[in-house]
Design a protein around this motif. Structure first.
Motif, PDB file in Angstrom:
ATOM      1  N   GLU A  26       0.839  -1.212   0.000  1.00  0.00           N
ATOM      2  CA  GLU A  26       0.000   0.000   0.000  1.00  0.00           C
ATOM      3  C   GLU A  26       0.870   1.256   0.000  1.00  0.00           C
ATOM      4  O   GLU A  26       0.563   2.232  -0.698  1.00  0.00           O
ATOM      5  N   LEU A  27       1.938   1.231   0.774  1.00  0.00           N
ATOM      6  CA  LEU A  27       2.836   2.387   0.808  1.00  0.00           C
ATOM      7  C   LEU A  27       3.495   2.582  -0.563  1.00  0.00           C
ATOM      8  O   LEU A  27       3.637   3.715  -1.044  1.00  0.00           O
ATOM      9  N   ARG A  28       3.895   1.462  -1.191  1.00  0.00           N
ATOM     10  CA  ARG A  28       4.492   1.553  -2.532  1.00  0.00           C
ATOM     11  C   ARG A  28       3.499   2.165  -3.514  1.00  0.00           C
ATOM     12  O   ARG A  28       3.877   2.992  -4.342  1.00  0.00           O
ATOM     13  N   ASP A  29       2.236   1.763  -3.418  1.00  0.00           N
ATOM     14  CA  ASP A  29       1.216   2.330  -4.308  1.00  0.00           C
ATOM     15  C   ASP A  29       1.049   3.830  -4.082  1.00  0.00           C
ATOM     16  O   ASP A  29       0.924   4.596  -5.040  1.00  0.00           O
ATOM     17  N   ARG A  30       1.052   4.238  -2.818  1.00  0.00           N
ATOM     18  CA  ARG A  30       0.930   5.672  -2.510  1.00  0.00           C
ATOM     19  C   ARG A  30       2.098   6.447  -3.093  1.00  0.00           C
ATOM     20  O   ARG A  30       1.924   7.521  -3.677  1.00  0.00           O
ATOM     21  N   VAL A  31       3.298   5.910  -2.966  1.00  0.00           N
ATOM     22  CA  VAL A  31       4.487   6.570  -3.511  1.00  0.00           C
ATOM     23  C   VAL A  31       4.400   6.594  -5.037  1.00  0.00           C
ATOM     24  O   VAL A  31       4.680   7.625  -5.675  1.00  0.00           O
ATOM     25  N   ARG A  32       3.987   5.480  -5.640  1.00  0.00           N
ATOM     26  CA  ARG A  32       3.852   5.400  -7.098  1.00  0.00           C
ATOM     27  C   ARG A  32       2.856   6.456  -7.600  1.00  0.00           C
ATOM     28  O   ARG A  32       3.115   7.160  -8.578  1.00  0.00           O
ATOM     29  N   GLN A  33       1.728   6.588  -6.901  1.00  0.00           N
ATOM     30  CA  GLN A  33       0.715   7.578  -7.284  1.00  0.00           C
ATOM     31  C   GLN A  33       1.267   9.000  -7.145  1.00  0.00           C
ATOM     32  O   GLN A  33       1.024   9.857  -8.005  1.00  0.00           O
ATOM     33  N   PHE A  34       1.984   9.246  -6.079  1.00  0.00           N
ATOM     34  CA  PHE A  34       2.573  10.571  -5.845  1.00  0.00           C
ATOM     35  C   PHE A  34       3.513  10.940  -6.991  1.00  0.00           C
ATOM     36  O   PHE A  34       3.454  12.049  -7.531  1.00  0.00           O
ATOM     37  N   VAL A  35       4.358   9.996  -7.359  1.00  0.00           N
ATOM     38  CA  VAL A  35       5.346  10.234  -8.428  1.00  0.00           C
ATOM     39  C   VAL A  35       4.634  10.404  -9.768  1.00  0.00           C
ATOM     40  O   VAL A  35       4.923  11.343 -10.528  1.00  0.00           O
ATOM     41  N   HIS A  36       3.656   9.536 -10.040  1.00  0.00           N
ATOM     42  CA  HIS A  36       2.961   9.565 -11.329  1.00  0.00           C
ATOM     43  C   HIS A  36       2.172  10.863 -11.500  1.00  0.00           C
ATOM     44  O   HIS A  36       2.170  11.464 -12.587  1.00  0.00           O
ATOM     45  N   ALA A  37       1.506  11.330 -10.445  1.00  0.00           N
ATOM     46  CA  ALA A  37       0.699  12.554 -10.537  1.00  0.00           C
ATOM     47  C   ALA A  37       1.551  13.760 -10.909  1.00  0.00           C
ATOM     48  O   ALA A  37       1.042  14.752 -11.436  1.00  0.00           O
ATOM     49  N   ARG A  38       2.842  13.682 -10.664  1.00  0.00           N
ATOM     50  CA  ARG A  38       3.750  14.802 -10.952  1.00  0.00           C
ATOM     51  C   ARG A  38       4.617  14.544 -12.189  1.00  0.00           C
ATOM     52  O   ARG A  38       5.516  15.333 -12.490  1.00  0.00           O
ATOM     53  N   ASP A  39       4.373  13.389 -12.822  1.00  0.00           N
ATOM     54  CA  ASP A  39       5.150  13.007 -14.003  1.00  0.00           C
ATOM     55  C   ASP A  39       6.646  13.014 -13.691  1.00  0.00           C
ATOM     56  O   ASP A  39       7.467  13.521 -14.462  1.00  0.00           O
ATOM     57  N   TRP A  40       6.973  12.436 -12.536  1.00  0.00           N
ATOM     58  CA  TRP A  40       8.383  12.434 -12.119  1.00  0.00           C
ATOM     59  C   TRP A  40       9.091  11.128 -12.446  1.00  0.00           C
ATOM     60  O   TRP A  40      10.287  10.994 -12.144  1.00  0.00           O
ATOM     61  N   GLU A  41       8.399  10.184 -13.061  1.00  0.00           N
ATOM     62  CA  GLU A  41       9.063   8.913 -13.389  1.00  0.00           C
ATOM     63  C   GLU A  41      10.314   9.164 -14.220  1.00  0.00           C
ATOM     64  O   GLU A  41      11.316   8.469 -14.084  1.00  0.00           O
ATOM     65  N   ARG A  42      10.249  10.174 -15.090  1.00  0.00           N
ATOM     66  CA  ARG A  42      11.382  10.465 -15.980  1.00  0.00           C
ATOM     67  C   ARG A  42      12.656  10.846 -15.209  1.00  0.00           C
ATOM     68  O   ARG A  42      13.752  10.755 -15.742  1.00  0.00           O
ATOM     69  N   PHE A  43      12.468  11.339 -13.989  1.00  0.00           N
ATOM     70  CA  PHE A  43      13.640  11.715 -13.170  1.00  0.00           C
ATOM     71  C   PHE A  43      14.097  10.579 -12.267  1.00  0.00           C
ATOM     72  O   PHE A  43      15.149  10.677 -11.639  1.00  0.00           O
TER      73      PHE A  43
END
Ligand SMILES: [Mg+2]
Length: 114
Positions: A10-27
């Motif tokens: 669940e924590l991983r999902d929250r972090v994944r959502q946080f990163v995705h909402a900001r389009d930070w995967e590229r960094f």
């Protein structure tokens, strides 16, 4: 809101959502996340610098709050790294604990730091 039963997944999902909402995967290249973990670990250490032994009794509630934030930063980047590497972190942690349990049997290592 998180509570004591929040799972690693669940924590991983929250972090994944946080990163995705900001389009930070590229960094979030694994190398950069590993560096971020180290930097945040240094910020955690900084909270103990020049503060005596750093024992629980010496820490104010303000210190503890600041330490909680830095520890959270370390763990959030750890979860982000697991996400970036598509790694099963629960499995990795359990495997490492099993390895450490075999390496440090309690009958030989109880009360010993080395
Ligand atoms: Mg920080």
């Amino acid at each position: 809101m998180a509570d004591a039963t929040t799972s690693v997944g669940e924590l991983r999902d929250r972090v994944r959502q946080f990163v995705h909402a900001r389009d930070w995967e590229r960094f979030h290249a694994p190398r950069d996340l590993a560096m971020a973990i180290s930097i945040e670990a240094s910020e955690l250490l900084e909270r103990f610098l020049w503060r005596g032994s750093g024992s629980l009794a010496e820490l104010s509630s303000e210190d503890r709050s600041a330490i909680a934030e830095e520890l959270a930063d370390v763990l959030i980047y750890g979860l982000s790294l697991a996400n970036a590497l598509e790694m099963d972190l629960s499995e990795a942690m359990l495997a490492k604990l099993k390895k450490d349990e075999a390496k440090y049997p309690p009958d030989r290592y109880r009360g010993r730091a080395r």
